[in-house]
Design a protein around this motif. Structure first.
Motif, PDB file in Angstrom:
ATOM      1  N   PHE A  43      39.241  46.998 128.494  1.00 29.31           N
ATOM      2  CA  PHE A  43      38.477  47.734 127.484  1.00 29.31           C
ATOM      3  C   PHE A  43      39.227  47.640 126.163  1.00 29.31           C
ATOM      4  O   PHE A  43      40.448  47.799 126.117  1.00 29.31           O
ATOM      5  N   GLU A  44      38.503  47.386 125.096  1.00 30.27           N
ATOM      6  CA  GLU A  44      39.158  47.178 123.798  1.00 30.27           C
ATOM      7  C   GLU A  44      38.362  47.856 122.686  1.00 30.27           C
ATOM      8  O   GLU A  44      37.129  47.775 122.635  1.00 30.27           O
ATOM      9  N   ILE A  45      39.074  48.533 121.787  1.00 30.41           N
ATOM     10  CA  ILE A  45      38.470  49.123 120.589  1.00 30.41           C
ATOM     11  C   ILE A  45      39.229  48.620 119.378  1.00 30.41           C
ATOM     12  O   ILE A  45      40.457  48.661 119.341  1.00 30.41           O
ATOM     13  N   THR A  84      39.286  49.071 115.132  1.00 28.42           N
ATOM     14  CA  THR A  84      38.780  49.907 114.043  1.00 28.42           C
ATOM     15  C   THR A  84      39.307  49.414 112.706  1.00 28.42           C
ATOM     16  O   THR A  84      40.517  49.199 112.545  1.00 28.42           O
ATOM     17  N   ASN A 143      34.457  47.945 116.584  1.00 32.07           N
ATOM     18  CA  ASN A 143      34.041  47.077 117.679  1.00 32.07           C
ATOM     19  C   ASN A 143      34.595  47.621 118.994  1.00 32.07           C
ATOM     20  O   ASN A 143      35.795  47.885 119.107  1.00 32.07           O
ATOM     21  N   MET A 144      33.697  47.794 119.962  1.00 28.20           N
ATOM     22  CA  MET A 144      34.094  48.266 121.283  1.00 28.20           C
ATOM     23  C   MET A 144      33.613  47.244 122.310  1.00 28.20           C
ATOM     24  O   MET A 144      32.436  46.873 122.321  1.00 28.20           O
ATOM     25  N   GLN A 152      29.179  45.161 124.702  1.00 24.74           N
ATOM     26  CA  GLN A 152      29.843  45.209 123.393  1.00 24.74           C
ATOM     27  C   GLN A 152      29.055  46.106 122.452  1.00 24.74           C
ATOM     28  O   GLN A 152      27.820  46.107 122.444  1.00 24.74           O
TER      29      GLN A 152
END
Length: 317
Positions: free
Chosen positions: A115-117, A119, A125-126, A148
């Motif tokens: 899982f990646e966020i 900012t 973007n998630m 996404q």
């Protein structure tokens, strides 16, 4: 990772000395080859107030592990608080920030789920993804997207995009939203490609419009419906097109046209029904036949044909 864990334990149990000082970020060190964006950075070079330069100051605890942790990337030329453990520069890290360029948060569950966020001031973007395998050299992992969520406020019209992917990482659903647009596209997989099958668009940029389109398995248009404030249009590929508005209703196919307005209008192969009927009536008005006594006169009921033409003008155009 073990080195970092041991270092943290040493600091906690052996009263290690940590020196902290103000410094200016003079370089953000990006990697030439990265698993992610080319702007990813894991260390920076800083300059102390006395002019001393310290290179490769850490932005996260373990700069070798790319898929886990929080990375805060400062703005170049901004001021930070840098800390050094036991005067060993290789153990330097940024402890406080005055200005931030971007923040990246990565979480790993097991060996497969990630899982990646990310900012930025005007972007968000998630991403949910799964590990797929390794590259041909066996050194760089490959991933497939599962879902996404993106926000982009860099343009005049901010945009929000949500995407979903199948088990092989191919996009099967995408929704784009802004202040004047809402569009959803549902796709199916044809061979190795993702093909748009259904799209629905709501648009108020120029005039409120609703568009619904259905495609075949190769993404070729099969049916399309367009609705705005003044009319509705339905189009079937290789079939009829229907258009309905307050003023008229019209059906077309190739060279065939049937239209209802104040009057009816019917055309086929370039021929107009009213015109052809009028030609018939004109011929009947002049009708004469051969008799033993010679040619006859014109029909005695010519007035009936004239009335019929007047009625046609009220019905057809």
């Amino acid at each position: 990772m073990g080195e970092i864990t041991n270092l943290i334990k040493e600091i906690a149990t052996k009263n290690k000395v940590i020196e902290t000082f103000a410094a200016k970020v003079i370089k953000i060190n990006t990697e030439e080859k990265t698993l992610h964006d080319a702007d990813d950075a894991y260390t920076v070079d800083v300059m102390r107030a006395d002019g001393a330069i310290i290179k490769n100051v850490r932005l996260k605890a373990d700069i070798q592990t790319k898929e886990e942790g929080i990375i805060i990337i400062p703005k170049k030329d901004s001021w930070v608080l840098a800390s050094i453990i036991e005067n060993v520069e290789t153990r330097a890290f940024i402890s406080q920030f005055s200005e931030i360029e971007r923040i990246i948060t990565r979480i790993k569950k097991g060996d497969k789920h990630y899982f990646e966020i990310e900012t930025l001031p005007s972007q968000f973007n998630m991403l949910f993804k799964e590990k797929e395998g390794e590259n041909s050299n066996g050194t760089t992992p490959t991933y497939k997207k599962r879902a996404q969520f993106e926000f982009d406020g860099t343009n005049e019209q901010p945009k929000l995009t949500t995407s979903f992917f199948d088990k092989d990482g191919k996009e099967i659903s995408k929704t784009t939203q802004s202040g004047t647009l809402h569009q959803t596209v549902l796709s199916t997989i044809n061979g190795s490609d993702s093909k748009a099958r259904i799209s629905c668009t709501l648009d108020t940029a120029s005039a409120p419009t609703v568009t619904l389109q259905i495609n075949d398995s190769d993404a070729n248009e099969k049916q399309k419906i367009v609705i705005d404030e003044s009319h509705t249009e339905i189009k079937v590929k290789d079939g009829y097109t229907a258009e309905v508005s307050k003023e008229k209703a019209c059906f077309k196919k190739d060279q065939l046209t049937f239209q209802m307005e104040k009057k009816f209008k019917m055309e086929a192969e370039g021929k107009n029904l009213k015109t052809e009927l009028e030609n018939v009536l004109k011929a009947l008005e002049k009708l004469t036949v051969t008799t033993p006594m010679g040619p006859s006169g014109i029909p005695i009921n010519v007035a009936d044909f004239t009335n019929a033409k007047m009625n046609l003008n009220q019905i057809l155009e």
